[in-house]
Design a protein around this motif. Structure first.
Motif, PDB file in Angstrom:
ATOM      1  N   ALA A   2      33.019 -18.038  -5.373  1.00  0.00           N
ATOM      2  CA  ALA A   2      34.248 -17.377  -5.816  1.00  0.00           C
ATOM      3  C   ALA A   2      35.143 -17.015  -4.637  1.00  0.00           C
ATOM      4  O   ALA A   2      36.365 -17.138  -4.717  1.00  0.00           O
ATOM      5  N   LEU A   3      34.538 -16.614  -3.533  1.00  0.00           N
ATOM      6  CA  LEU A   3      35.317 -16.253  -2.352  1.00  0.00           C
ATOM      7  C   LEU A   3      36.022 -17.474  -1.771  1.00  0.00           C
ATOM      8  O   LEU A   3      37.194 -17.411  -1.395  1.00  0.00           O
ATOM      9  N   ARG A   4      35.338 -18.605  -1.713  1.00  0.00           N
ATOM     10  CA  ARG A   4      35.956 -19.845  -1.210  1.00  0.00           C
ATOM     11  C   ARG A   4      37.156 -20.206  -2.082  1.00  0.00           C
ATOM     12  O   ARG A   4      38.226 -20.562  -1.581  1.00  0.00           O
ATOM     13  N   ILE A   5      37.004 -20.102  -3.395  1.00  0.00           N
ATOM     14  CA  ILE A   5      38.104 -20.413  -4.320  1.00  0.00           C
ATOM     15  C   ILE A   5      39.282 -19.471  -4.067  1.00  0.00           C
ATOM     16  O   ILE A   5      40.438 -19.910  -4.018  1.00  0.00           O
ATOM     17  N   GLU A   6      39.015 -18.182  -3.892  1.00  0.00           N
ATOM     18  CA  GLU A   6      40.085 -17.211  -3.670  1.00  0.00           C
ATOM     19  C   GLU A   6      40.785 -17.402  -2.332  1.00  0.00           C
ATOM     20  O   GLU A   6      41.997 -17.253  -2.243  1.00  0.00           O
ATOM     21  N   ILE A   7      40.042 -17.739  -1.306  1.00  0.00           N
ATOM     22  CA  ILE A   7      40.661 -18.000   0.003  1.00  0.00           C
ATOM     23  C   ILE A   7      41.652 -19.148  -0.122  1.00  0.00           C
ATOM     24  O   ILE A   7      42.778 -19.077   0.368  1.00  0.00           O
ATOM     25  N   ASP A   8      41.249 -20.205  -0.826  1.00  0.00           N
ATOM     26  CA  ASP A   8      42.134 -21.354  -1.028  1.00  0.00           C
ATOM     27  C   ASP A   8      43.297 -21.005  -1.956  1.00  0.00           C
ATOM     28  O   ASP A   8      44.450 -21.335  -1.668  1.00  0.00           O
ATOM     29  N   ALA A   9      43.007 -20.323  -3.063  1.00  0.00           N
ATOM     30  CA  ALA A   9      44.033 -20.012  -4.064  1.00  0.00           C
ATOM     31  C   ALA A   9      45.095 -19.058  -3.523  1.00  0.00           C
ATOM     32  O   ALA A   9      46.278 -19.198  -3.840  1.00  0.00           O
ATOM     33  N   GLN A  10      44.679 -18.098  -2.710  1.00  0.00           N
ATOM     34  CA  GLN A  10      45.629 -17.123  -2.185  1.00  0.00           C
ATOM     35  C   GLN A  10      46.290 -17.598  -0.892  1.00  0.00           C
ATOM     36  O   GLN A  10      47.123 -16.898  -0.334  1.00  0.00           O
ATOM     37  N   GLY A  11      45.901 -18.766  -0.430  1.00  0.00           N
ATOM     38  CA  GLY A  11      46.511 -19.301   0.784  1.00  0.00           C
ATOM     39  C   GLY A  11      46.207 -18.462   2.005  1.00  0.00           C
ATOM     40  O   GLY A  11      47.059 -18.304   2.878  1.00  0.00           O
ATOM     41  N   ALA A  12      45.004 -17.931   2.068  1.00  0.00           N
ATOM     42  CA  ALA A  12      44.608 -17.069   3.185  1.00  0.00           C
ATOM     43  C   ALA A  12      44.124 -17.925   4.350  1.00  0.00           C
ATOM     44  O   ALA A  12      42.951 -17.922   4.707  1.00  0.00           O
ATOM     45  N   GLY A  13      45.052 -18.663   4.927  1.00  0.00           N
ATOM     46  CA  GLY A  13      44.724 -19.569   6.027  1.00  0.00           C
ATOM     47  C   GLY A  13      44.249 -18.866   7.277  1.00  0.00           C
ATOM     48  O   GLY A  13      43.619 -19.468   8.137  1.00  0.00           O
ATOM     49  N   ALA A  14      44.521 -17.576   7.385  1.00  0.00           N
ATOM     50  CA  ALA A  14      44.052 -16.823   8.550  1.00  0.00           C
ATOM     51  C   ALA A  14      42.547 -16.602   8.498  1.00  0.00           C
ATOM     52  O   ALA A  14      41.932 -16.309   9.514  1.00  0.00           O
ATOM     53  N   VAL A  15      41.940 -16.744   7.308  1.00  0.00           N
ATOM     54  CA  VAL A  15      40.485 -16.622   7.196  1.00  0.00           C
ATOM     55  C   VAL A  15      39.910 -17.981   7.597  1.00  0.00           C
ATOM     56  O   VAL A  15      39.944 -18.939   6.839  1.00  0.00           O
ATOM     57  N   ARG A  16      39.396 -18.036   8.805  1.00  0.00           N
ATOM     58  CA  ARG A  16      38.894 -19.304   9.335  1.00  0.00           C
ATOM     59  C   ARG A  16      37.417 -19.512   9.054  1.00  0.00           C
ATOM     60  O   ARG A  16      36.957 -20.645   8.965  1.00  0.00           O
ATOM     61  N   GLU A  17      36.685 -18.415   8.950  1.00  0.00           N
ATOM     62  CA  GLU A  17      35.256 -18.486   8.662  1.00  0.00           C
ATOM     63  C   GLU A  17      34.900 -17.298   7.786  1.00  0.00           C
ATOM     64  O   GLU A  17      35.579 -16.275   7.811  1.00  0.00           O
TER      65      GLU A  17
END
Length: 112
Positions: free
Chosen positions: A37-52
């Motif tokens: 779910a976290l991977r989906i949210e990082i992609d969906a919210q465009g949180a490109g600053a989250v690198r790892e």
């Protein structure tokens, strides 16, 4: 003339999530769902600053770590809150009982 090198700031946020009335076996399954779910949210919210990131079961809790690269420090906690809240809501929707209701119990910021 020497080239100037600028380094992006790196901020690590680690938080612990406790789930009501769950044992270590249940936490393992929940942590796998939270990871997805976290991977989906990082992609969906465009949180490109989250690198790892990581999601790790620890006894009856789950530790979640997010590494932010190049984000202004004042935005890190709000972004983490949004990502984690959305991911936890997705996990809760997958469960009919209250056992998957996660509550963040502590947060640590390093590099801010």
């Amino acid at each position: 003339m020497a080239a100037m090198k600028t380094e992006a700031s790196v901020i690590d946020l680690t938080t612990t999530v406790r789930f009501a009335s769950v044992d270590a076996d249940s936490v393992l399954g929940i942590s796998e769902q939270l990871d997805a779910a976290l991977r989906i949210e990082i992609d969906a919210q465009g949180a490109g600053a989250v690198r790892e990131y990581f999601v790790r079961p620890v006894g009856a809790t789950v530790q979640v770590g997010l590494r932010f690269v190049g984000m202004e420090p004042q935005h890190v906690e709000d972004t983490a809150d949004e990502l984690l809240q959305a991911a936890l809501e997705a996990v809760m929707k997958a469960h009919t009982s209250d056992t998957a209701r996660g509550k963040r119990t502590s947060t640590l910021l390093v590099g801010a």
